[in-house]
Write a protein that holds these residues in place. Sequence first.
Motif, PDB file in Angstrom:
ATOM      1  N   MET A   1      -3.405  66.654   8.990  1.00  0.00           N
ATOM      2  CA  MET A   1      -2.172  67.373   9.342  1.00  0.00           C
ATOM      3  C   MET A   1      -2.143  68.764   8.713  1.00  0.00           C
ATOM      4  O   MET A   1      -1.708  69.730   9.344  1.00  0.00           O
ATOM      5  CB  MET A   1      -0.952  66.588   8.849  1.00  0.00           C
ATOM      6  CG  MET A   1      -0.717  65.274   9.540  1.00  0.00           C
ATOM      7  SD  MET A   1       0.905  64.665   9.003  1.00  0.00           S
ATOM      8  CE  MET A   1       0.612  62.935   8.915  1.00  0.00           C
ATOM      9  N   GLU A   2      -2.604  68.851   7.466  1.00  0.00           N
ATOM     10  CA  GLU A   2      -2.623  70.154   6.780  1.00  0.00           C
ATOM     11  C   GLU A   2      -3.475  71.154   7.559  1.00  0.00           C
ATOM     12  O   GLU A   2      -3.080  72.294   7.787  1.00  0.00           O
ATOM     13  CB  GLU A   2      -3.220  70.018   5.370  1.00  0.00           C
ATOM     14  CG  GLU A   2      -2.346  69.287   4.376  1.00  0.00           C
ATOM     15  CD  GLU A   2      -1.037  70.016   4.125  1.00  0.00           C
ATOM     16  OE1 GLU A   2      -1.059  71.262   4.059  1.00  0.00           O
ATOM     17  OE2 GLU A   2      -0.003  69.340   4.032  1.00  0.00           O
ATOM     18  N   VAL A   3      -4.683  70.712   7.940  1.00  0.00           N
ATOM     19  CA  VAL A   3      -5.585  71.606   8.675  1.00  0.00           C
ATOM     20  C   VAL A   3      -4.958  71.999  10.010  1.00  0.00           C
ATOM     21  O   VAL A   3      -4.975  73.167  10.399  1.00  0.00           O
ATOM     22  CB  VAL A   3      -6.966  70.951   8.890  1.00  0.00           C
ATOM     23  CG1 VAL A   3      -7.854  71.827   9.773  1.00  0.00           C
ATOM     24  CG2 VAL A   3      -7.650  70.677   7.558  1.00  0.00           C
ATOM     25  N   ALA A   4      -4.373  71.012  10.704  1.00  0.00           N
ATOM     26  CA  ALA A   4      -3.797  71.294  12.024  1.00  0.00           C
ATOM     27  C   ALA A   4      -2.651  72.306  11.906  1.00  0.00           C
ATOM     28  O   ALA A   4      -2.554  73.239  12.707  1.00  0.00           O
ATOM     29  CB  ALA A   4      -3.301  69.998  12.662  1.00  0.00           C
ATOM     30  N   GLU A   5      -1.815  72.140  10.901  1.00  0.00           N
ATOM     31  CA  GLU A   5      -0.700  73.066  10.734  1.00  0.00           C
ATOM     32  C   GLU A   5      -1.208  74.469  10.397  1.00  0.00           C
ATOM     33  O   GLU A   5      -0.754  75.466  10.970  1.00  0.00           O
ATOM     34  CB  GLU A   5       0.254  72.566   9.631  1.00  0.00           C
ATOM     35  CG  GLU A   5       1.405  73.525   9.390  1.00  0.00           C
ATOM     36  CD  GLU A   5       2.493  72.987   8.462  1.00  0.00           C
ATOM     37  OE1 GLU A   5       2.504  71.769   8.171  1.00  0.00           O
ATOM     38  OE2 GLU A   5       3.331  73.807   8.034  1.00  0.00           O
ATOM     39  N   SER A   6      -2.169  74.554   9.499  1.00  0.00           N
ATOM     40  CA  SER A   6      -2.632  75.903   9.142  1.00  0.00           C
ATOM     41  C   SER A   6      -3.425  76.531  10.294  1.00  0.00           C
ATOM     42  O   SER A   6      -3.419  77.750  10.467  1.00  0.00           O
ATOM     43  CB  SER A   6      -3.439  75.893   7.837  1.00  0.00           C
ATOM     44  OG  SER A   6      -4.591  75.123   7.990  1.00  0.00           O
TER      45      SER A   6
END
Length: 462
Positions: free
Chosen positions: A259-264
């Motif tokens: 999720m972190e990667v997708a958001e950034s």
Amino acid sequence: SHYRRIRQILKEQPLGQAVEIKGWIRTRRDSKGFSFLEVNDGSCVANIQVIAEENLPRYQEDILRLTTGCSVRISGQLAASPAKGQDVELKAAEVEVYGWADPETYPLQKKRHSFEFLREIGHLRPRTNSLGAVARVRSALSFAVHRFFQEQGFQYIHTPIITTSDCEGAGEMFTVTTLDLNNVPRKEGRTDFSEDFFGRQASLTVSGQLEAEIYCLALGNVYTFGPTFRAENSNTSRHLAEFWMVEPEMAFCDLAQDMEVAESFIKYLVQYVLEHCPEEIELFNNFVDKGLKGRLAAVLEQDFARITYTEAIERLTTCGKKFNFPVSWGADLQSEHERYLCEEVFKRPLIVSDYPKAIKPFYMRVNDDDTTVAAMDILVPGIGEIIGGSQREERYDQLLGRLEEQGLSREDYGWYLDLRRYGTAPHAGFGLGFERLIQFVSGMANIREVIPFPRTPGSASL
Ligand code: 4AD
Ligand code: MG
């Protein structure tokens, strides 16, 4: 002299210098003793204004006959412009016409055309301001996708278009056949073409994920970015039969990191397009969607909201709103539900996680509750789902159980099971629908406007 792109001329404004442009006439206006020509060459939104005086060679024969769509070469001198709304103008010394565009038949005129009308002239619509801008934004964001991952050391993997596995398990595959359907079946009376790729069943890929997993468990972080195909018969403003998907796959990664990667990633792409395509965004904001710039700015300012599927269902069942599709735990979220949640409840992008395992594909990692999976969707205002992802089931026994539950054969997925048999590792990834991203950053209501040649159940005429 070598010709220059209009974008560069308007940026550098080489006043007093000789310049040459090549492009297409947008409009011509005649005044006493001279004509104004608006010329566009596709390099940017803006036209360059050209002043052509009546003492130019072939003024009567050529210049006074120029209409929308004619292609020209114009050389002259760049001068400061007294007119409002532009800094420079080109004082023509020579105008050469490459190609005429008969105004009696040329479908594009100065006025604005509806997007529906433009779809019928797919070979000419990139010459309009809005579709030209979409094409430049698509190109810029393709590059940004690669830059984001390459900067972080991801390897770009070319996954195949012809495949033998149905990644999403939804049976929405286009079959590939080597048979000449016009001849063989009629002669042989055959109706089953499912095994006809040199004697095997094969189809067009719905996702590069499974093959990306192979390389992920060898190289570490990888991504694939290419065309994918879905034979779903949904005629909506967000579905295509052929669309492009960006799919990173990360080793030693769980759902939270996914999720972190997708958001950034989404923030990076929004930032990139604001920085590199400001004129295009301005155009969309003025003529396509007045709320666009505000929405894009908001994406950068706030963290995405996060809720579980179970919480989402609770919100939807207690909000008192009537939906067309009923809401209950176990049912998939429909786009009306997704849009309600991120447009009216959270008013920003929203990540929904931990969906029921019964409505998700076999490859998603089963949670400890044994009823939900480590899945996440990112929903954005105006569109709904833009990203779907998950942590993958890396445990051999659990994966085998899931394959069996879904009636998939152990033989067909032997290689996929092997990845869990030999040196398995936690890993996760997601898929970003590239066209939905372009819709999000352009405000285009219909997905048919953000891909050059849309393929939908209704049409694939060009
Ligand atoms: O949610 P989907 O089906 O997920 C996958 O295919 C996973 N294998 C991705 C992964 O984890 N590597 O599709 C991912 C995204 C959706 O969120 C949506 O944006 C887009 O692909 N998408 C479509 N876009 C246009 N037309 C369609 N028919 C689409 N189907 C999915
Ligand atoms: Mg999905």
